[in-house]
Design a protein around this motif. Sequence first.
Motif, short mmCIF file in Angstrom:
data_model
loop_
_atom_site.label_atom_id
_atom_site.label_comp_id
_atom_site.label_asym_id
_atom_site.label_seq_id
_atom_site.Cartn_x
_atom_site.Cartn_y
_atom_site.Cartn_z
N PHE A 85 0.82 -1.21 0.00
CA PHE A 85 0.00 0.00 0.00
C PHE A 85 0.86 1.26 0.00
N SER A 86 1.99 1.23 0.66
CA SER A 86 2.86 2.39 0.69
C SER A 86 3.44 2.68 -0.69
N VAL A 87 3.84 1.64 -1.39
CA VAL A 87 4.40 1.83 -2.73
C VAL A 87 3.33 2.36 -3.69
N VAL A 88 2.14 1.79 -3.64
CA VAL A 88 1.10 2.17 -4.60
C VAL A 88 0.47 3.52 -4.25
N PHE A 89 0.19 3.75 -2.97
CA PHE A 89 -0.50 4.98 -2.58
C PHE A 89 0.44 6.08 -2.10
N GLY A 90 1.73 5.76 -1.93
CA GLY A 90 2.68 6.72 -1.38
C GLY A 90 2.76 8.01 -2.16
N HIS A 91 2.86 7.93 -3.48
CA HIS A 91 2.99 9.14 -4.30
C HIS A 91 1.76 10.03 -4.16
N SER A 92 0.57 9.43 -4.20
CA SER A 92 -0.64 10.24 -4.09
C SER A 92 -0.78 10.83 -2.69
N MET A 93 -0.31 10.13 -1.65
CA MET A 93 -0.36 10.69 -0.30
C MET A 93 0.59 11.88 -0.19
N ILE A 94 1.76 11.76 -0.80
CA ILE A 94 2.72 12.87 -0.79
C ILE A 94 2.13 14.06 -1.55
N LYS A 95 1.53 13.79 -2.70
CA LYS A 95 0.92 14.86 -3.50
C LYS A 95 -0.20 15.54 -2.72
N TRP A 96 -1.04 14.73 -2.04
CA TRP A 96 -2.14 15.28 -1.24
C TRP A 96 -1.58 16.20 -0.16
N ALA A 97 -0.54 15.74 0.56
CA ALA A 97 0.05 16.54 1.63
C ALA A 97 0.74 17.78 1.07
N ASP A 98 1.39 17.65 -0.08
CA ASP A 98 2.12 18.76 -0.69
C ASP A 98 1.18 19.92 -1.03
N VAL A 99 0.05 19.61 -1.65
CA VAL A 99 -0.91 20.65 -2.03
C VAL A 99 -1.41 21.39 -0.80
N ARG A 100 -1.74 20.67 0.25
CA ARG A 100 -2.28 21.29 1.46
C ARG A 100 -1.20 22.09 2.21
N PHE A 101 0.01 21.56 2.24
CA PHE A 101 1.11 22.26 2.92
C PHE A 101 1.44 23.54 2.17
N ALA A 102 1.52 23.46 0.84
CA ALA A 102 1.83 24.64 0.03
C ALA A 102 0.76 25.71 0.21
N HIS A 103 -0.49 25.31 0.27
CA HIS A 103 -1.58 26.28 0.45
C HIS A 103 -1.49 26.93 1.83
N ARG A 104 -1.26 26.13 2.83
CA ARG A 104 -1.28 26.62 4.23
C ARG A 104 -0.06 27.47 4.55
N PHE A 105 1.11 27.09 4.06
CA PHE A 105 2.34 27.75 4.50
C PHE A 105 3.09 28.53 3.42
N ALA A 106 2.70 28.37 2.16
CA ALA A 106 3.47 29.03 1.11
C ALA A 106 2.60 29.80 0.12
N GLY A 107 1.35 30.04 0.48
CA GLY A 107 0.49 30.82 -0.39
C GLY A 107 0.11 30.13 -1.68
N GLY A 108 0.21 28.82 -1.69
CA GLY A 108 -0.17 28.07 -2.89
C GLY A 108 -1.67 28.06 -3.09
N PRO A 109 -2.10 27.57 -4.24
CA PRO A 109 -3.54 27.53 -4.50
C PRO A 109 -4.24 26.56 -3.53
N PRO A 110 -5.51 26.79 -3.30
CA PRO A 110 -6.23 25.88 -2.40
C PRO A 110 -6.33 24.49 -3.02
N PRO A 111 -6.48 23.49 -2.17
CA PRO A 111 -6.67 22.13 -2.71
C PRO A 111 -7.91 22.09 -3.57
N PRO A 112 -7.90 21.25 -4.58
CA PRO A 112 -9.09 21.17 -5.44
C PRO A 112 -10.28 20.66 -4.63
N PRO A 113 -11.48 21.07 -5.02
CA PRO A 113 -12.66 20.57 -4.29
C PRO A 113 -12.81 19.07 -4.50
#
Length: 195
Positions: A85-113
Amino acid sequence: MNKIWDFIAENPMAAVVAGGEIGFWVAIVAGLVARYLLKLKRTSVFLLLLTPVIDLVVLVATVIDLRNGATANFVHGLAAVYLGFSVVFGHSMIKWADVRFAHRFAGGPPPPPKPTGRAKLRAEWRDWFKCVLACGLASGVLLLLIFMVGDTEQVAPLWDWLPRMGVVTAIWFATGPLWQELSKNDDRVKEGARR
């Protein structure tokens, strides 16, 4: 609390699996902090690339433990499932966290609805196919462990994990794409009744 320590003392692989999961998330958070707060792009890439290394460490520790004569138990099987599960879902979990972290701390766009309608159904099917792939990978790792060790009695509990992978995919299918498909039809009936 003593029961937890007793369990870990009796099953050191439990500590390895737990450490792998904790290490996975620590590497992600550290990588995102390095990228967005400290502006250390190369360091962040290095830290995020540690996530598959952590998976590999869990797998190697499992193989070493079994090759050293440990009798396989629930935790050894869990290590294989964690890896799949880590190998298959790891990239999408990192992407999910990246979008939210960028929005919260770096002024990135909000996560998609969250997707709705047909997009939600497509997302459910995509996630279910990823689940099938993760279970297939975990089953392959289980079989690899079984045949590497070779002692039928030592690895007998690992065989129990194979039907569990089928149960996981069936439950995911029922609660994911099938549920979404049925609720979509229910939404059409409700929409027709309003007209």
